[in-house]
Design an enzyme around this catalytic site. Structure first.
Site, PDB file in Angstrom:
ATOM      1  N   ASP A 163      -2.059   7.936  -6.088  1.00 16.30           N
ATOM      2  CA  ASP A 163      -2.153   6.685  -5.347  1.00 16.30           C
ATOM      3  C   ASP A 163      -2.383   5.529  -6.309  1.00 16.30           C
ATOM      4  OD1 ASP A 163      -2.318   4.950  -3.138  1.00 16.30           O
ATOM      5  OD2 ASP A 163      -4.497   5.141  -3.089  1.00 16.30           O
ATOM      6  N   ASP A 176       0.821  -1.202   0.000  1.00 18.51           N
ATOM      7  CA  ASP A 176       0.000   0.000   0.000  1.00 18.51           C
ATOM      8  C   ASP A 176       0.856   1.253   0.000  1.00 18.51           C
ATOM      9  OD1 ASP A 176      -1.979   1.869   0.291  1.00 18.51           O
ATOM     10  OD2 ASP A 176      -2.956   0.895   1.978  1.00 18.51           O
TER      11      ASP A 176
END
Length: 442
Positions: free
Chosen positions: A324, A113
């Site tokens: 992201d 992540d």
């Protein structure tokens, strides 16, 4: 100028499987010229998460739903420093990363992540653990495991930490947005990552969390989180000198029949250069986990719309959007989104319809190709020309939808908008670079 939208239904939620091979080099030797690893899309046939009962449209909607859920969980992390990690939810992670921990090496499968820092895995002895498919890591069986002392700098980097007085061990505690949690000891250990060259990289003394009490919505396939954010405890930050602060990825817009894998590159392999490359500054903001950019506006064809924030406080502020790789959709302020929707509705010669599942706000009826204008994202110093597959997706046999959606919270430049670009992060030069590419060849 318009481009024809020829959209093959694709699986846009991403998963990473890093395959370990036979040989191991030290991190210094392996990263001298950088190294590259395969990324396998989460919902592709190569992924352990693949569900053959789902249609291609089911997988796309599932990816979009995870994207919205993930974006909603960014909000608490911006409210106070103590909740910096609260956006991380295992079920919403777009990447699975297979590494090994310890000596002898034990396989760990974690959610990779870019919006998280601390790497952690479930450990023996386990006071409370969720079910996982692979064995728990047992630090007592590793000759290279060490506890992190209470007064050490890694312990001080934690927002929530305590001290085990009987053994002078730093203990961490994280609670996530959906009431999932992990508690345990902070340790250092040897971590091994695979490489496309067939020579895995062995990295000594990586700080990680050894979780003895963990529960929530974490799936059985994963055993924890692998943090790739910008904070001091992330894997990227710990590798910083070895990889010269550089990493990049190239995300393949896979169709159902494609076996092409995406790639993530570290070190000199992560440098993005060549004709057509554009770069924009990384903006330092709190929390340092996220990678902030400045979006000045978006053009629909030749008509440019200035970024319009939900509040004046963010309107002209640097770092008004994060990039992201784990979020599928792109999120922008409602008023700004409304400007784009209005322009697209005028520019596209097709009937506007509702998204049958209510996820996306701008959709058109079309069984075949439709012409859509080129959309350009104007970052500070970098104009990124997006292709139709970066901004539209076929959501049903006769429905095509715009993949930017309104959000009152943090703006996010998602992974659909990044596909078929080499996206490079240079943390030393403090910039992110974009180069349009055929990611099946990188």
């Amino acid at each position: 100028m318009a481009a024809s939208l020829r959209l093959s239904p694709f699986l846009s939620a991403l998963a990473v499987i890093l395959l370990l091979q036979q040989f191991v080099f030290s991190v210094t030797e392996a990263t001298k010229n950088g190294f590259t690893v395969d990324l396998i899309q989460r919902d592709s046939t190569q992924s352990p998460s693949y569900n053959s009962s789902h249609t291609r449209f089911d997988r796309l909607y599932n990816a979009f739903s995870r994207s919205i859920s993930r974006a909603n969980r960014f909000k608490p992390s911006l409210q106070s420093k103590s909740s910096i990690q609260s956006n991380v939810i295992a079920s919403d992670g777009e990447y699975l990363m297979k590494v090994s921990l310890g000596t002898p090496a034990i396989e760990v499968l974690g959610i990779a992540d870019t919006g998280s820092d601390l790497t952690w895995t479930q450990c023996e002895p386990c006071e409370k653990c969720y079910k996982q498919n692979i064995p728990l890591f047992d630090p007592q069986q590793s000759s290279t495991y060490l506890n992190v002392p209470c007064k050490s700098s890694p312990c001080k980097a934690l927002d929530t930490a305590s001290c085990s007085t009987d053994k002078n061990t730093c203990q961490y505690s994280y609670s996530y947005g959906d009431r999932s949690f992990t508690n345990g000891d902070l340790g250092v250990e040897t971590l091994t990552i695979g490489s496309t060259t067939g020579h895995p990289v062995s990295i000594p003394k990586i700080v990680f969390g050894c979780g003895h009490k963990n529960d929530g919505t974490f799936g059985e396939a994963g055993s924890g989180i692998i943090g790739l954010g910008g904070g001091p405890l992330s894997l990227i930050s710990q590798l910083n000198k070895s990889i010269s602060g550089k990493f990049s990825y190239c995300l393949v817009p896979a169709t159902e029949n494609s076996n092409a894998t995406s790639k993530i590159n570290f070190g000199t392999n992560g440098t993005v250069s060549g004709n057509g490359v554009v770069s924009t500054p990384l903006v330092a903001k709190d929390p340092s986990t996220f990678y902030y950019l400045t979006l000045e506006g978006i053009s629909i064809g030749s008509k440019r719309f200035a970024y319009k924030a939900s509040s004046k406080a963010f309107a002209t502020e640097e770092g008004n959007i994060i990039i992201d790789s784990g979020t599928t959709l792109t999120f922008i302020p409602p008023a700004f989104h409304e400007d784009l929707v209005s322009a697209l509705e005028k520019a596209i010669d097709a009937e506007r319809v509702s998204d049958p599942r209510g996820v996306l706000s701008l959709c058109f009826k079309s069984k075949g190709d439709i012409d859509v204008p080129i959309i350009t994202a104007h970052f500070a110093g970098a104009d990124v020309k997006l292709q139709p597959m970066n901004t539209f997706a076929r959501m049903d046999d006769d429905v095509v939808c715009f993949t930017m959606i309104p959000s009152d919270d943090l703006s996010i430049f998602g992974n659909l908008a990044q596909m078929n670009f080499l996206v490079g992060y240079d943390l030393e030069a403090k910039k992110v670079s974009f180069l349009q590419a055929d990611c099946t060849k990188h």
